[in-house]
Enzyme design. Structure first.
Site, PDB file in Angstrom:
ATOM      1  N   ASP A  98      -4.021  -6.692   4.958  1.00  0.00           N
ATOM      2  CA  ASP A  98      -4.945  -7.654   5.559  1.00  0.00           C
ATOM      3  C   ASP A  98      -4.811  -9.029   4.918  1.00  0.00           C
ATOM      4  O   ASP A  98      -5.100 -10.037   5.544  1.00  0.00           O
ATOM      5  CB  ASP A  98      -6.387  -7.157   5.390  1.00  0.00           C
ATOM      6  CG  ASP A  98      -6.686  -6.010   6.346  1.00  0.00           C
ATOM      7  OD1 ASP A  98      -6.199  -6.085   7.496  1.00  0.00           O
ATOM      8  OD2 ASP A  98      -7.375  -5.055   5.955  1.00  0.00           O
ATOM      9  N   ASN A 150       0.858  -1.197   0.000  1.00  0.00           N
ATOM     10  CA  ASN A 150       0.000   0.000   0.000  1.00  0.00           C
ATOM     11  C   ASN A 150       0.891   1.244   0.000  1.00  0.00           C
ATOM     12  O   ASN A 150       2.111   1.142  -0.057  1.00  0.00           O
ATOM     13  CB  ASN A 150      -0.943  -0.030   1.210  1.00  0.00           C
ATOM     14  CG  ASN A 150      -0.168  -0.115   2.508  1.00  0.00           C
ATOM     15  OD1 ASN A 150       0.577   0.793   2.852  1.00  0.00           O
ATOM     16  ND2 ASN A 150      -0.302  -1.239   3.210  1.00  0.00           N
TER      17      ASN A 150
HETATM   18  O1  PMT Z   1       2.828   6.087   6.632  1.00  0.00           O
HETATM   19  P1  PMT Z   1       2.219   7.402   6.170  1.00  0.00           P
HETATM   20  O2  PMT Z   1       2.413   7.646   4.704  1.00  0.00           O
HETATM   21  O3  PMT Z   1       2.670   8.556   7.034  1.00  0.00           O
HETATM   22  O4  PMT Z   1       0.625   7.281   6.365  1.00  0.00           O
HETATM   23  C1  PMT Z   1       0.074   7.182   7.649  1.00  0.00           C
HETATM   24  C2  PMT Z   1      -1.057   6.146   7.690  1.00  0.00           C
HETATM   25  C3  PMT Z   1      -2.178   6.596   6.784  1.00  0.00           C
HETATM   26  C4  PMT Z   1      -0.557   4.767   7.237  1.00  0.00           C
HETATM   27  C5  PMT Z   1      -1.529   6.063   9.186  1.00  0.00           C
HETATM   28  O5  PMT Z   1      -1.936   7.318   9.593  1.00  0.00           O
HETATM   29  C6  PMT Z   1      -2.673   5.068   9.337  1.00  0.00           C
HETATM   30  O6  PMT Z   1      -3.847   5.389   9.231  1.00  0.00           O
HETATM   31  N1  PMT Z   1      -2.343   3.774   9.638  1.00  0.00           N
HETATM   32  C7  PMT Z   1      -3.298   2.662   9.718  1.00  0.00           C
HETATM   33  C8  PMT Z   1      -3.806   2.319   8.348  1.00  0.00           C
HETATM   34  C9  PMT Z   1      -4.605   1.084   8.320  1.00  0.00           C
HETATM   35  O7  PMT Z   1      -4.158   0.149   7.733  1.00  0.00           O
HETATM   36  O8  PMT Z   1      -5.710   1.059   9.033  1.00  0.00           O
HETATM   37  P2  PMT Z   1      -6.642  -0.255   9.158  1.00  0.00           P
HETATM   38  O9  PMT Z   1      -7.965   0.313   9.336  1.00  0.00           O
HETATM   39  O10 PMT Z   1      -6.441  -1.210   8.037  1.00  0.00           O
HETATM   40  O11 PMT Z   1      -6.126  -0.991  10.468  1.00  0.00           O
HETATM   41  C10 PMT Z   1      -6.590  -0.629  11.747  1.00  0.00           C
HETATM   42  C11 PMT Z   1      -5.495  -0.846  12.771  1.00  0.00           C
HETATM   43  O12 PMT Z   1      -5.201  -2.250  12.896  1.00  0.00           O
HETATM   44  C12 PMT Z   1      -4.181  -0.169  12.454  1.00  0.00           C
HETATM   45  O13 PMT Z   1      -3.656   0.327  13.667  1.00  0.00           O
HETATM   46  C13 PMT Z   1      -3.327  -1.298  11.888  1.00  0.00           C
HETATM   47  O14 PMT Z   1      -1.936  -1.093  12.161  1.00  0.00           O
HETATM   48  C14 PMT Z   1      -3.844  -2.502  12.641  1.00  0.00           C
HETATM   49  N2  PMT Z   1      -3.797  -3.771  11.850  1.00  0.00           N
HETATM   50  C15 PMT Z   1      -4.473  -3.884  10.681  1.00  0.00           C
HETATM   51  C16 PMT Z   1      -4.470  -5.086   9.995  1.00  0.00           C
HETATM   52  C17 PMT Z   1      -3.730  -6.167  10.512  1.00  0.00           C
HETATM   53  N3  PMT Z   1      -3.671  -7.315   9.873  1.00  0.00           N
HETATM   54  N4  PMT Z   1      -3.059  -6.024  11.662  1.00  0.00           N
HETATM   55  C18 PMT Z   1      -3.084  -4.855  12.353  1.00  0.00           C
HETATM   56  O15 PMT Z   1      -2.463  -4.739  13.421  1.00  0.00           O
END
Ligand code: PMT
Length: 404
Positions: free
Chosen positions: A277, A208
């Site tokens: 994911d 990503n």
């Molecule tokens: O890196 P930059 O360019 O500065 O951008 C910052 C960012 C947009 C990446 C950051 O601000 C951000 O939003 N990070 C989380 C992005 C994300 O993947 O969100 P999510 O909704 O998919 O996941 C939710 C949370 O679960 C996140 O804290 C993620 O780290 C965690 N997660 C998700 C999937 C997974 N398999 N394991 C996890 O731990």
């Protein structure tokens, strides 16, 4: 930033002395008041006029050159400043100070002060490795002197190795860290950053747009405020902030392994990484060849690291991020509850100056009580500061016996 900070910049006699001019300029640019002190050998490399022009003040050169009749130069300097930076610091000055010698203006000022001293050694790689030099560094560290280790690379003596003076920004950043209030001294914070890469053959992967900037900003700010920081990061082009324990990983499963290994010693976890994911169900040993028609890659689910930590949370403070393209609050609240988080930082891909790649972010910090803190567009470093203020507030609440 170093606005209105009083800094004594000590320059000793090495080829990197010319880089100290750039450092003086940067410190002044950040608003610091700078007084330069040069050793006799430093003057062989750069003229004092350079530093006088850059700092706007006369340069201290000599023990017996007094600016004010009533004050002895080294005593007045030692009482005036808030921090001494010695850059470059040669083996000679390290040896003098480690040996308790005060034989010129710089070493005498260092001996006669209680202010913090940051040594930035720069020298030939063999001198750096010399056991006596390393012994002096060890002795000075034990006595409470700060060090910023040299970088590795091409050296002026035409050899390659450790000994280069670090970048100006890293030195100014370390000075800022030393002078900042340390309200996170008790914390060990694990921060994740960047993307993960999920390969399906030796040359291709699914990933990503995460640049790592948000996570690295959190790591730098937490370190500046005194926390022990473990930064677990996917591939980015960024240099880890000085003083953090850096654990590079590539895939989500590697991130999980690294996070779980370190979890025990943490008091807080902040997951800013954009974890894939899904990963390709199969990894081809050889490059997949182009074929006519469609190609399908089947995917399987990666472990949800944050959910796993949520289940093992204990007294830790747990902060997640949510990157959404629609239903920002609704989805973020869902993740806060499902992953057992204390806070979730929601950012939207549709907002200008927010999310991936840029230097700024626009976020909403949502807590377990349903409170929403709107953080308007600002630099990621400032956003990081606000998130860490919330972590600190939760920690204080728990210390007072309020909350889990
Ligand atoms: O890196 P930059 O360019 O500065 O951008 C910052 C960012 C947009 C990446 C950051 O601000 C951000 O939003 N990070 C989380 C992005 C994300 O993947 O969100 P999510 O909704 O998919 O996941 C939710 C949370 O679960 C996140 O804290 C993620 O780290 C965690 N997660 C998700 C999937 C997974 N398999 N394991 C996890 O731990």
């Amino acid at each position: 930033m170093l606005a209105e900070r009083k800094i004594i910049l000590g320059i000793t006699g090495g080829i990197a002395a010319y880089k100290a001019a750039e450092l003086a300029r940067e410190l002044v640019r950040q608003g610091a008041e700078v007084r330069a002190v040069m050793t006799k050998n430093a003057v062989e490399f750069v003229a004092p006029l350079t530093f006088q022009t850059l700092t706007g003040h006369p340069v201290g050169l000599d023990m017996f050159q007094t600016r004010e009749r009533s004050a002895i130069e080294h005593i007045s300097l030692a009482n005036w400043g808030e921090l001494i930076i010695v850059a470059p610091a040669t083996a000679d000055i390290l040896g003098k100070v480690a040996g308790g010698l005060a034989c010129d203006l710089l070493s005498t000022t260092i001996m006669a002060t209680r202010m913090p001293v940051l040594f930035v050694p720069a020298m030939n790689d063999l001198m750096w490795e010399n056991r006596l030099v390393q012994g002096n560094i060890q002795k000075l560290k034990e006595a409470g002197y700060f060090f910023l280790d040299p970088d590795t690379g091409a050296l002026a003596c035409k050899s390659e190795g450790k000994g280069r003076m670090p970048e100006t920004a890293a030195i100014a950043g370390e000075a800022d860290r030393i002078l900042s209030p340390k309200d996170l001294l008790e914390e060990t914070i694990l921060i994740t950053a960047g993307p993960t890469r999920e390969p399906f053959d030796p040359v291709r992967f699914i990933s990503n747009h995460s640049s790592g900037k948000m996570g690295f900003a959190l790591a730098a700010e937490a370190r500046r405020r005194g926390a022990r920081v473990i930064l677990v990061s996917g591939p980015t082009g960024l240099k880890p902030p000085a003083g953090v324990e850096f654990v590079p990983i590539t895939t989500a499963r590697e991130m999980r392994e690294a996070v779980m290994k370190e979890l025990k010693r943490t008091t807080a976890v902040i997951k800013a990484a954009a974890v894939s994911d899904y990963r390709p169900a199969e990894l081809s040993k050889n490059k997949i060849k182009k074929q006519p028609g469609k190609m399908t890659i089947s995917l399987e689910m990666n472990p949800d690291i944050l959910s796993e930590i949520g289940a093992l949370k204990g007294k830790r403070i747990l902060v997640g991020f949510a990157m959404e393209t629609e239903g920002l609050l609704e989805h973020a609240r869902g993740k806060l509850a499902a992953k057992n988080l204390d806070l979730i930082v929601a950012n939207s891909l549709n907002e200008e100056g927010a999310g991936f790649q840029c230097d700024t972010n626009v976020v909403k910090i949502i807590d377990q009580e349903g409170g929403i803190q709107d953080v308007p567009r600002m630099e990621k470093l400032k956003v990081a500061g606000i998130i860490l203020d919330r972590v600190r507030a939760l920690r204080d609440k728990r210390a007072d016996g309020i909350g889990p």
